[in-house]
Write an enzyme that holds these catalytic residues in place. Structure first.
Site, PDB file in Angstrom:
ATOM      1  CG  HIS A 171      -2.854  -6.826  10.340  1.00  0.00           C
ATOM      2  ND1 HIS A 171      -1.618  -6.515   9.833  1.00  0.00           N
ATOM      3  CD2 HIS A 171      -3.501  -5.643  10.497  1.00  0.00           C
ATOM      4  CE1 HIS A 171      -1.521  -5.198   9.688  1.00  0.00           C
ATOM      5  NE2 HIS A 171      -2.660  -4.645  10.088  1.00  0.00           N
ATOM      6  CB  CYS A 222      -2.664  -4.544   6.354  1.00  0.00           C
ATOM      7  SG  CYS A 222      -2.110  -2.983   6.980  1.00  0.00           S
ATOM      8  CD  GLU A 269      -1.435  -0.186   3.616  1.00  0.00           C
ATOM      9  OE1 GLU A 269      -1.592  -1.266   4.206  1.00  0.00           O
ATOM     10  OE2 GLU A 269      -2.092   0.822   3.871  1.00  0.00           O
TER      11      GLU A 269
HETATM   12  P1  HMG Z   1      -3.961   6.460  21.205  1.00  0.00           P
HETATM   13  O1  HMG Z   1      -5.124   7.365  21.325  1.00  0.00           O
HETATM   14  O2  HMG Z   1      -2.619   7.067  20.984  1.00  0.00           O
HETATM   15  O3  HMG Z   1      -3.756   5.535  22.461  1.00  0.00           O
HETATM   16  O4  HMG Z   1      -4.306   5.460  20.007  1.00  0.00           O
HETATM   17  P2  HMG Z   1      -4.795   5.107  23.596  1.00  0.00           P
HETATM   18  O5  HMG Z   1      -5.108   6.261  24.471  1.00  0.00           O
HETATM   19  O6  HMG Z   1      -5.928   4.350  22.972  1.00  0.00           O
HETATM   20  O7  HMG Z   1      -3.854   4.090  24.386  1.00  0.00           O
HETATM   21  C1  HMG Z   1      -3.404   2.927  23.811  1.00  0.00           C
HETATM   22  C2  HMG Z   1      -3.371   1.848  24.889  1.00  0.00           C
HETATM   23  O8  HMG Z   1      -2.323   2.166  25.808  1.00  0.00           O
HETATM   24  C3  HMG Z   1      -4.649   1.764  25.723  1.00  0.00           C
HETATM   25  O9  HMG Z   1      -4.861   0.396  26.014  1.00  0.00           O
HETATM   26  C4  HMG Z   1      -4.276   2.505  26.995  1.00  0.00           C
HETATM   27  O10 HMG Z   1      -5.037   2.101  28.136  1.00  0.00           O
HETATM   28  C5  HMG Z   1      -2.828   2.082  27.145  1.00  0.00           C
HETATM   29  P3  HMG Z   1      -6.260  -0.310  25.641  1.00  0.00           P
HETATM   30  O11 HMG Z   1      -7.314   0.399  26.385  1.00  0.00           O
HETATM   31  O12 HMG Z   1      -6.448  -0.134  24.142  1.00  0.00           O
HETATM   32  O13 HMG Z   1      -6.054  -1.735  26.016  1.00  0.00           O
HETATM   33  N1  HMG Z   1      -1.991   2.989  27.965  1.00  0.00           N
HETATM   34  C6  HMG Z   1      -1.051   2.542  28.811  1.00  0.00           C
HETATM   35  N2  HMG Z   1      -0.666   1.296  29.167  1.00  0.00           N
HETATM   36  C7  HMG Z   1       0.369   1.156  30.053  1.00  0.00           C
HETATM   37  N3  HMG Z   1       0.981   2.245  30.633  1.00  0.00           N
HETATM   38  C8  HMG Z   1       0.620   3.510  30.340  1.00  0.00           C
HETATM   39  C9  HMG Z   1      -0.438   3.693  29.395  1.00  0.00           C
HETATM   40  N4  HMG Z   1      -1.038   4.786  28.843  1.00  0.00           N
HETATM   41  C10 HMG Z   1      -1.981   4.334  27.975  1.00  0.00           C
HETATM   42  N5  HMG Z   1       1.246   4.530  30.892  1.00  0.00           N
HETATM   43  C11 HMG Z   1      -4.012   3.803  18.353  1.00  0.00           C
HETATM   44  C12 HMG Z   1      -3.752   4.200  19.798  1.00  0.00           C
HETATM   45  C13 HMG Z   1      -3.557   2.394  18.119  1.00  0.00           C
HETATM   46  C14 HMG Z   1      -5.529   3.893  18.076  1.00  0.00           C
HETATM   47  C15 HMG Z   1      -3.235   4.788  17.429  1.00  0.00           C
HETATM   48  O14 HMG Z   1      -1.860   4.578  17.581  1.00  0.00           O
HETATM   49  C16 HMG Z   1      -3.593   4.662  15.967  1.00  0.00           C
HETATM   50  O15 HMG Z   1      -4.528   5.307  15.490  1.00  0.00           O
HETATM   51  N6  HMG Z   1      -2.829   3.825  15.179  1.00  0.00           N
HETATM   52  C17 HMG Z   1      -3.080   3.617  13.768  1.00  0.00           C
HETATM   53  C18 HMG Z   1      -4.309   2.766  13.507  1.00  0.00           C
HETATM   54  C19 HMG Z   1      -4.156   1.329  13.893  1.00  0.00           C
HETATM   55  O16 HMG Z   1      -3.060   0.814  14.043  1.00  0.00           O
HETATM   56  N7  HMG Z   1      -5.303   0.612  13.995  1.00  0.00           N
HETATM   57  C20 HMG Z   1      -5.299  -0.797  14.292  1.00  0.00           C
HETATM   58  C21 HMG Z   1      -6.499  -1.540  13.687  1.00  0.00           C
HETATM   59  S1  HMG Z   1      -6.687  -1.180  11.935  1.00  0.00           S
HETATM   60  C22 HMG Z   1      -5.441  -2.123  11.161  1.00  0.00           C
HETATM   61  O17 HMG Z   1      -4.877  -2.972  11.753  1.00  0.00           O
HETATM   62  C23 HMG Z   1      -5.126  -1.770   9.750  1.00  0.00           C
HETATM   63  C24 HMG Z   1      -3.818  -1.004   9.535  1.00  0.00           C
HETATM   64  O18 HMG Z   1      -2.717  -1.866   9.700  1.00  0.00           O
HETATM   65  C25 HMG Z   1      -3.818  -0.373   8.158  1.00  0.00           C
HETATM   66  C26 HMG Z   1      -4.065  -1.267   6.952  1.00  0.00           C
HETATM   67  O19 HMG Z   1      -4.891  -2.161   6.923  1.00  0.00           O
HETATM   68  O20 HMG Z   1      -3.451  -0.959   5.938  1.00  0.00           O
HETATM   69  C27 HMG Z   1      -3.649   0.132  10.509  1.00  0.00           C
END
Ligand code: HMG
Length: 386
Positions: free
Chosen positions: A235, A113, A81
């Site tokens: 994935h 992906c 991609e």
């Molecule tokens: P965010 O808002 O930065 O993070 O987004 P958050 O506030 O959701 O925190 C992440 C986790 O860390 C949470 O855990 C927190 O509790 C924890 P959860 O509730 O999810 O279990 N946390 C902590 N843990 C330990 N110690 C601490 C602490 N602070 C917080 N101190 C997000 C995170 C992944 C959404 C963001 O990085 C993002 O948007 N990433 C890109 C999208 C993505 O990867 N999506 C995944 C599914 S889609 C997919 O897989 C397709 C993709 O590969 C693309 C394709 O297909 O081509 C992306």
């Protein structure tokens, strides 16, 4: 189908630089625990000036060509991609760098992906029709989000090549497959953008919905029972996502112990924690990590869940072949990961901005692989042996 068909060789590559997530957390004033434990990521691979999806793809596939030669490979499918041209398939450059035969077809596939799994399924079909031919499937991507966005911690880069043949040496792919498609905007990259747009929380929700939907379709198509699947690879946009997926699926499938199902994923996460998201390659990086580290027995079944935003998902399985471990080059990707140079926050940002350059340019020699992008000259990408 008279022959078993599946993966007969597998090899991966990554870039020459990495950026630790502790450095990102420090620069942002965020707790490192959010990245190390919250999303389960330690590092991200960052491309050098002369590395792109073509050099990564060729670096990943070169050991396969060295072992198997080129004669029987009549198809190369490159899944990405991170396209470098709106028309020409990036695989044509890879075809030349690897010295593949002119009597071959080359095509590029796209669906976020997911497309490496489509490439694998197409390869199985080609080999079923022509069991003397082999198909080279390569997944190659550089995951980039906007600076200062929440996706930034989930960037990464790498490529993984698989040789698909009859009587495979590593894993025979079973015919049952579960599919799921839904038109959503969880993550996408319009033609005028170099970084992805993403609705992070929504993307996690759609991914989890796709896991159970694809699995249910897999079961309804004669797929194996959950309890007869020894290990699973999901994935991994970040490794914690695989844990969330297994938790959802194990509960849905009525697993005896959800906790032990989740902990059985550990060996699939070793490479991805250090690579970051490698998009199309990610689930197969998980498979490679499992094959290298888990000490599984021949005949054991591995389930694979492939997800691409937008969204398309597939669940399928394969069984390990006697002696499979002799064919997986244990430690080869780890050596590349260890050889990367660490970069700091300022350099990471400079490189991120520089990656958006357009027009003609020459590159600095930085890559550690056998091939490099020398530059863009009169709008033509010029590759050479390093
Ligand atoms: P965010 O808002 O930065 O993070 O987004 P958050 O506030 O959701 O925190 C992440 C986790 O860390 C949470 O855990 C927190 O509790 C924890 P959860 O509730 O999810 O279990 N946390 C902590 N843990 C330990 N110690 C601490 C602490 N602070 C917080 N101190 C997000 C995170 C992944 C959404 C963001 O990085 C993002 O948007 N990433 C890109 C999208 C993505 O990867 N999506 C995944 C599914 S889609 C997919 O897989 C397709 C993709 O590969 C693309 C394709 O297909 O081509 C992306």
């Amino acid at each position: 189908m008279t022959h078993a068909i599946g993966i007969t060789d597998i090899s991966a590559a990554t870039t020459s630089l990495f950026f630790p997530l502790t450095s990102l957390a420090e620069a942002q004033g965020t707790s490192p625990g959010k990245y190390l434990r919250g999303i389960g990521q330690h590092e991200m691979s960052v491309p050098g000036d002369d590395e792109d999806i073509v050099t990564l793809a060729a670096r990943a596939a070169a050991p396969i060509i060295e072992r198997h030669g080129t004669k029987e490979i009549r198809t190369l499918v490159l899944a990405t991609e991170t396209g470098i041209d709106q028309s020409k398939a990036a695989g044509i450059y890879v075809h030349e760098l690897l010295g593949l035969e002119h009597n071959a077809r080359v095509v590029e596939l796209k669906e976020a992906c997911y497309s490496a799994t489509a490439a694998l399924q197409f390869a199985l079909g080609i080999v079923a029709r022509n069991p003397d031919e082999k198909v080279l499937v390569i997944a190659s991507d550089i995951a980039r989000y906007e600076l200062d966005s929440s996706g930034e911690a989930t960037q990464g880069a790498g490529a993984l090549a698989m040789l698909v043949s009859a009587d495979p040496a590593i894993m025979a792919i079973e015919p049952a497959s579960g599919l799921f498609t839904e038109n959503v905007h969880d993550f996408w990259r319009p033609n005028d953008r170099s970084t992805a747009l993403v609705d992070g929380r929504f993307s996690v929700t759609v991914y989890l919905r796709a896991v159970t939907a694809a699995y249910d379709d897999y079961v309804s198509r004669g797929g194996a029972e959950f309890s007869s699947i020894a290990r699973m690879c999901f994935h991994q946009p970040f490794t914690k996502m695989a844990a969330k997926a297994m938790q959802t699926l194990a509960k849905h499938a009525g697993a005896q112990s959800v906790a032990s199902a989740v902990s059985s994923l550990e060996e699939t996460m070793i490479h991805n924690r250090r690579l970051g998201n490698t998009y199309t390659a990610s689930v197969y990086m998980g498979l490679l990590s499992l094959l290298e580290n888990a000490g599984l027995r021949a005949g054991e079944r591995i389930g694979i869940f492939s997800y691409g935003s937008g969204a398309v998902a597939e669940f399928f399985a394969g069984t390990l072949v006697e002696g499979y471990r002799e064919h997986v080059r244990p430690g080869a990707l780890t050596a590349q990961l260890d050889a990367r140079r660490e970069i700091g926050y300022e350099e990471y940002r400079e490189r991120h901005i520089r990656a958006d350059r357009t027009g003609d340019y020459e590159t600095r020699a930085e890559g550690k692989g056998p091939f490099r992008l020398a530059g863009v000259r009169e709008s033509v990408r010029v590759y050479e042996k390093a």
